[in-house]
Design an enzyme around this catalytic site. Structure first.
Site, PDB file in Angstrom:
ATOM      1  N   LYS A   1      15.446  62.095 -23.894  1.00 53.63           N
ATOM      2  CA  LYS A   1      15.335  60.981 -24.839  1.00 53.63           C
ATOM      3  C   LYS A   1      15.420  61.509 -26.273  1.00 53.63           C
ATOM      4  O   LYS A   1      14.855  62.567 -26.591  1.00 53.63           O
ATOM      5  CB  LYS A   1      13.998  60.276 -24.610  1.00 53.63           C
ATOM      6  CG  LYS A   1      13.762  59.050 -25.477  1.00 53.63           C
ATOM      7  CD  LYS A   1      12.459  58.371 -25.083  1.00 53.63           C
ATOM      8  CE  LYS A   1      12.152  57.144 -25.896  1.00 53.63           C
ATOM      9  NZ  LYS A   1      10.924  56.461 -25.468  1.00 53.63           N
TER      10      LYS A   1
ATOM     11  N   SER B   1      11.214  51.723 -24.176  1.00 55.07           N
ATOM     12  CA  SER B   1      12.216  52.252 -25.066  1.00 55.07           C
ATOM     13  C   SER B   1      13.071  53.357 -24.454  1.00 55.07           C
ATOM     14  O   SER B   1      14.150  53.640 -24.958  1.00 55.07           O
ATOM     15  CB  SER B   1      11.549  52.777 -26.331  1.00 55.07           C
ATOM     16  OG  SER B   1      10.642  53.813 -26.009  1.00 55.07           O
TER      17      SER B   1
ATOM     18  N   SER C   1       6.979  52.721 -22.058  1.00 51.25           N
ATOM     19  CA  SER C   1       8.400  52.985 -22.287  1.00 51.25           C
ATOM     20  C   SER C   1       9.117  53.804 -21.228  1.00 51.25           C
ATOM     21  O   SER C   1      10.348  53.874 -21.244  1.00 51.25           O
ATOM     22  CB  SER C   1       8.592  53.676 -23.632  1.00 51.25           C
ATOM     23  OG  SER C   1       8.675  52.701 -24.626  1.00 51.25           O
TER      24      SER C   1
HETATM   25  N1  GLN Z   1       7.311  48.284 -25.370  1.00 57.01           N
HETATM   26  C1  GLN Z   1       6.205  48.899 -25.997  1.00 57.01           C
HETATM   27  C2  GLN Z   1       6.324  48.759 -27.494  1.00 57.01           C
HETATM   28  O1  GLN Z   1       7.181  48.083 -27.933  1.00 57.01           O
HETATM   29  C3  GLN Z   1       6.081  50.329 -25.580  1.00 57.01           C
HETATM   30  C4  GLN Z   1       6.852  51.296 -26.373  1.00 57.01           C
HETATM   31  C5  GLN Z   1       6.686  52.723 -25.906  1.00 57.01           C
HETATM   32  O2  GLN Z   1       6.034  52.987 -24.896  1.00 57.01           O
HETATM   33  N2  GLN Z   1       7.228  53.653 -26.677  1.00 57.01           N
HETATM   34  O3  GLN Z   1       5.570  49.292 -28.237  1.00 57.01           O
END
Ligand code: GLN
EC number: 6.3.5.7
Length: 476
Positions: A78, A153, A177
């Site tokens: 990532k 993400s 994420s």
């Molecule tokens: N979807 C969650 C957010 O928008 C989690 C994001 C993440 O785990 N980096 O914060």
């Protein structure tokens, strides 16, 4: 021809050691697949131009008789994890051409094993989001239906693995994420205990929540990657060693707690409810003890997360001022420089979270928001500690619905609601795994769903155990 769809890390290891194919053959097979699919899916922001050289080096290690679980295995990373001398952008304009000056601890560990890094993968900007729609470089599409989001993400890493463009991947999980996109794309996403994997060299989002997570086609593969990257690290003082938590031994009849009111509650789609109930039936039939539990505070997790996370975001992202890293815009004075740089460099969602975070930490509001959120965090901790005295694991769906259509959730709140089941594990620092639990059919497409298991601190092994069983019984 290597059958990439059927290949796992464990099998590739045997075939590489048995000289059935070489690391170069394997890397080439992935490059060919990437060439075919990445344009449409947008999983990789960059495919490295030295993949075959890396694979050649791995072959030389194999020829010398070296064998590591991940030697010659092609992985995707990532775009928030630093690899020395390579670009790392967090999918943000502010870091578009930034090159890492050192290796993240996880990368060093993988390099020692002879991993082949295929490239860096797309993410919501600075990992803020659950769909990759917040990336400055375009959305990553769901391979099961390209009109839908991959989830996020870590959507790029997940899609790379789900569509045979990598054998495994690293993502980061601050509020789900790794698990949410894994559920949306039908593969395994694993978030370890907070501190189990070093955050050194991970671009920070919310430092008390961030975890590097493992993405793979099956549980065994996720475990292999996890074992390769975990461990205490002097460069991250929050890391823990194997001894930090008492070892939890798996027993014959694990007790799985189901918070039915929460898991089947408001906002959870009928299809997800049905799928989850069926999964629980299968677990019961196999011999797990299922216990109805009630978690009174868990409803507040989402609110707690969306206060603590932006608070930490606002402090972590203060460093991107156009002076120290990446993009720089010249204004009339220093303040003007900041304004122009951040205005041009940060996308809408990142700016929104910095603003909310600054607000909840400001002198007049601190007690009302941040202070209160921390109190509820403590109450949640107590509630889960008590619950884990009665059950070994807690299961919920991973997400309240399937992957949404690209552009469908244009208001931020509706996207935040998708995190309802995943954020608690980050708030508490406990490990959690998302496993594929089947498909539902919509508009002639089969969309994957996931089930999530959470375990007490340090009990990753329980998650791998239950995960392997669930994998074996889920289609029965
Ligand atoms: N979807 C969650 C957010 O928008 C989690 C994001 C993440 O785990 N980096 O914060």
């Amino acid at each position: 021809m290597i059958d990439l769809a059927a290949l796992t890390i464990a099998e590739a290891r045997k075939k590489l050691d048995g000289k059935v194919f070489s690391a170069v053959d394997l890397a080439q097979a992935y490059l060919t697949e990437i060439e075919k699919k990445n344009k449409e899916l947008n999983a990789y922001l960059e495919v490295y131009d030295d993949v075959l050289e890396q694979a050649k080096a791995a072959d030389e290690m194999i020829a010398k008789g070296e064998s590591h679980p991940l030697l010659g295995i092609p992985l995707a990373i990532k775009d928030v994890i630093l690899i020395k001398d390579r670009k790392v952008s967090a999918a943000s304009k502010i870091l578009e051409n930034y090159k890492a000056s050192y290796d993240a601890t996880v990368i060093l560990k993988l390099k020692k094993q002879g991993v082949v890094f295929l490239g860096r993968t797309n993410t919501d900007e600075f990992a803020m989001g659950g769909s990759t729609e917040n990336s400055a470089f375009g959305v990553t599409k769901n391979p099961h239906d390209t009109s839908r989001v991959s989830g996020g993400s870590s959507g790029g890493s997940v899609v790379a693995v789900a569509s045979n463009m990598a054998l495994g991947a690293l993502g980061s999980d601050t509020g789900g994420s790794v698990r949410e996109p894994a559920a949306f794309c039908g593969i395994v996403g694993f978030k370890p205990t907070y501190g189990r994997v070093s955050r050194y060299g991970l671009i920070a989002m919310g430092s008390s929540l961030d975890c590097i997570g493992e993405i793979a086609k099956n549980v065994r593969d996720a475990e292999i990657i996890y074992n390769a990257v975990k461990g205490r690290d002097d460069l991250d003082s929050t890391t823990i060693s194997d001894e930090t938590y008492p070892k939890v031994f798996s027993k014959d009849k694990l007790v799985i707690g189901i918070p039915y009111d929460f898991a089947l509650g408001e906002g959870v789609s009928p299809e997800v409810r049905e799928n989850f109930k069926q999964a629980v039936e299968k677990l019961k039939k196999f011999g797990f003890k299922i216990k109805d539990i009630s978690l009174k505070n868990v409803d507040m997790s989402l609110a707690v997360y969306y206060i603590i996370m932006p608070a930490e975001v606002s402090t972590n992202l203060a460093r991107f001022d156009g002076v120290r890293y990446g993009l720089h815009k010249d204004g009339k004075n220093l303040f003007d420089d900041y304004k122009l740089t951040k205005g041009a460099g940060f996308g809408k969602e990142v700016r929104r979270r910095i603003l909310i975070g600054t607000y909840v930490l400001s002198a007049g509001y601190y007690d009302a928001y941040y202070g209160k959120a921390q109190l509820i965090r403590d109450a949640l901790k107590e509630e889960f500690n008590k619950t884990f005295n009665k059950v070994d694991l807690i299961a919920t769906p991973t997400t309240p619905d399937t992957a949404w259509k690209i552009g469908e959730k244009s208001d931020p709140l509706s996207a935040y609601l998708a995190d309802i089941f995943t954020v608690t594990a980050n708030i508490l620092g406990i490990p959690a795994i998302s496993l594929p639990s089947g498909f539902i059919e919509t508009e002639d497409k089969k969309l994957p769903l996931g089930i999530q298991f959470m375990a007490p601190h340090g009990a990753e092994d329980l998650l791998f155990d239950v995960g392997k069983v669930f994998e074996a019984i889920k289609d029965n």
